[in-house]
Design an enzyme around this catalytic site. Structure first.
Site, mmCIF file in Angstrom:
data_model
loop_
_atom_site.group_PDB
_atom_site.id
_atom_site.type_symbol
_atom_site.label_atom_id
_atom_site.label_comp_id
_atom_site.label_asym_id
_atom_site.label_seq_id
_atom_site.Cartn_x
_atom_site.Cartn_y
_atom_site.Cartn_z
ATOM 1 N N TYR A 10 77.961 49.363 19.318
ATOM 2 C CA TYR A 10 77.255 48.592 20.335
ATOM 3 C C TYR A 10 76.647 47.335 19.710
ATOM 4 C CZ TYR A 10 77.515 53.127 22.702
ATOM 5 O OH TYR A 10 77.954 54.320 23.255
ATOM 6 N N HIS A 60 82.715 59.444 17.548
ATOM 7 C CA HIS A 60 82.765 58.557 18.704
ATOM 8 C C HIS A 60 84.185 58.401 19.248
ATOM 9 C CE1 HIS A 60 81.161 54.446 20.423
ATOM 10 N NE2 HIS A 60 81.488 55.315 21.364
#
Length: 424
Positions: free
Chosen positions: A93, A158
């Site tokens: 992010y 992830h």
């Protein structure tokens, strides 16, 4: 750093928050959130007590507009003040920006009261995912540096559907994470992704207790409830469940999703019809979508994870959660288990609790009944569960029925994500 173990905010933390906020609007949001403690629940077998609403930190890193540092700090503090104790972030992010901003925000908060989830595997847009042990070790070091902490509560693999061969997750990534867990650098191990089959692929091939948490997104929403069919299986594996993106990455916004949204045209058109129906009744489509997600999941989902970019968004999301979790004797939403394990109190999540969870991990099957009953540990056994309330008005019920009729032709419609030839 103040030492307010087991309490929501000590006097010194309150003073610190006040010193960092010169904005009157921010102070008003904090005041509004003061009497709004979000309920907490046990997260699987981890020994952690988590707020049922989690803050997704992608917006403060890069998504849906880039937040500045002050806004990011105010948002995290508003969430914490409301009783939110679980914060989800990733080096992906903003290529580390979200982790840095979250780290700046938690400097004045008691570390033992905060559950930090970050990730390994994906690191920057356009960069090839890397799930190797060497990269895992380097990544967690960098994440701890950016966050300013010396351990991570939950470390997720992830979006493992992007791993070229998912056997690498089993044979290399997870063993590396287990070693880091033994070293005390992480407290729990999670896996995340969009395709639901990735969870059983991994969980059926590793010993019970290897994976502590799963994070699924977009599969508990207005049109897609496919995750609900997986909940009994996940419970049998003793894992905690985090459900993210009840708004389906903006699909259920009044203005519709961004142009990059991968949903097929038919689903986007149905979403537009839903937005029009909600507007005709002067109802908030996002609010209805979040309520529906909470109601249909019941206590099978421990954390509803939502991206939040401002104190205003925190206040709005907390308000919805509280509408759905107020104790109302004899009432429950359709599909909600009456034995919900919601508790209105907060608890310290200091690392010492992890040893109990690890010691009990081999007994996950025997303790399954305890998980199902919502009794995370001995100190909860005599506490009356807080049932999900019927948080819908009559008009909301009627409008939801209309929305479901519109969405019936696109029920459980998904879109391709990741690789499909990597489940050997």
């Amino acid at each position: 750093m103040c030492n307010s173990k087991g309490r929501r905010l000590s006097e010194c933390c309150l003073r610190s928050l006040g010193e960092t906020s010169g904005c009157i609007a921010y102070q008003q949001h904090i005041k509004a959130l003061t009497a709004m403690p979000v309920p907490t629940v046990p997260l699987g077998q981890t020994g952690m007590q988590v707020s049922i609403l989690g803050m997704g930190c992608s917006p403060i890193g890069h998504s849906y507009g880039v937040a500045n540092e002050q806004t990011a700090i105010h948002t995290v503090h508003a969430a914490y003040k409301a009783g939110i104790n679980i914060f989800d972030v990733s080096p992906y992010y903003g290529s580390g920006r979200a982790e840095k901003l979250l780290g700046a925000a938690i400097k004045t908060l008691p570390r033992e009261d905060i559950i930090i989830c970050t990730k390994i595997g994906k690191y920057a847009p356009g960069e090839e995912p890397n799930y190797s042990a060497k990269q895992v070790q380097a990544s967690i070091h960098d994440s701890m540096q950016r966050l300013g902490v010396d351990y991570i509560d939950i470390l997720h693999c992830h979006d493992i559907e992007f791993c070229p061969d998912m056997r690498q997750i089993i044979n290399e990534t997870l063993p590396c994470l287990l070693e880091l867990k033994k070293q005390g650098k992480i407290r729990a191990i999670g896996i995340t992704g969009y395709p639901l089959d990735i969870f059983s692929y991994i969980l059926d091939r590793v010993p019970l207790g290897t994976v502590d948490v799963v994070l699924s997104y977009c599969h508990n929403s207005l049109h897609d409830t496919s995750m609900l069919q997986l909940l009994p299986y996940l419970q049998s594996k003793g894992v905690g469940v985090i459900s993210a993106a009840p708004l389906c990455m903006g699909l259920w916004r009044p203005q519709g999703p961004e142009s990059w949204h991968p949903a097929p045209a038919g689903l986007k058109q149905a979403a537009k019809q839903c937005a029009d129906i909600a507007a005709q009744h002067n109802l908030s489509l996002p609010r209805l979508a979040i309520k529906a997600a909470i109601a249909q999941a019941g206590d099978g989902v421990q954390v509803h994870l939502m991206g939040m970019a401002s104190p205003t968004e925190v206040e709005q999301n907390v308000d919805v959660i509280l509408e759905m979790t107020r104790a109302t004797p004899g009432t429950a939403c359709g599909g909600v288990a009456t034995g919900s394990n919601l508790t209105p109190e907060s608890h310290s999540n200091a690392p010492a609790a992890a040893s109990t969870a690890e010691a009990d991990s081999n007994g996950a099957t025997e303790q399954q009944g305890t998980v199902a009953a919502g009794l995370g540990d001995n100190k909860h056994k005599n506490r009356k569960p807080l049932k999900l309330a019927n948080g819908f008005s009559d008009e909301e019920h009627q409008v939801l029925e209309q929305l479901r009729e519109v969405l019936q032709p696109v029920k459980d419609v998904t879109w391709p994500v990741g690789l499909t030839n990597n489940r050997q």
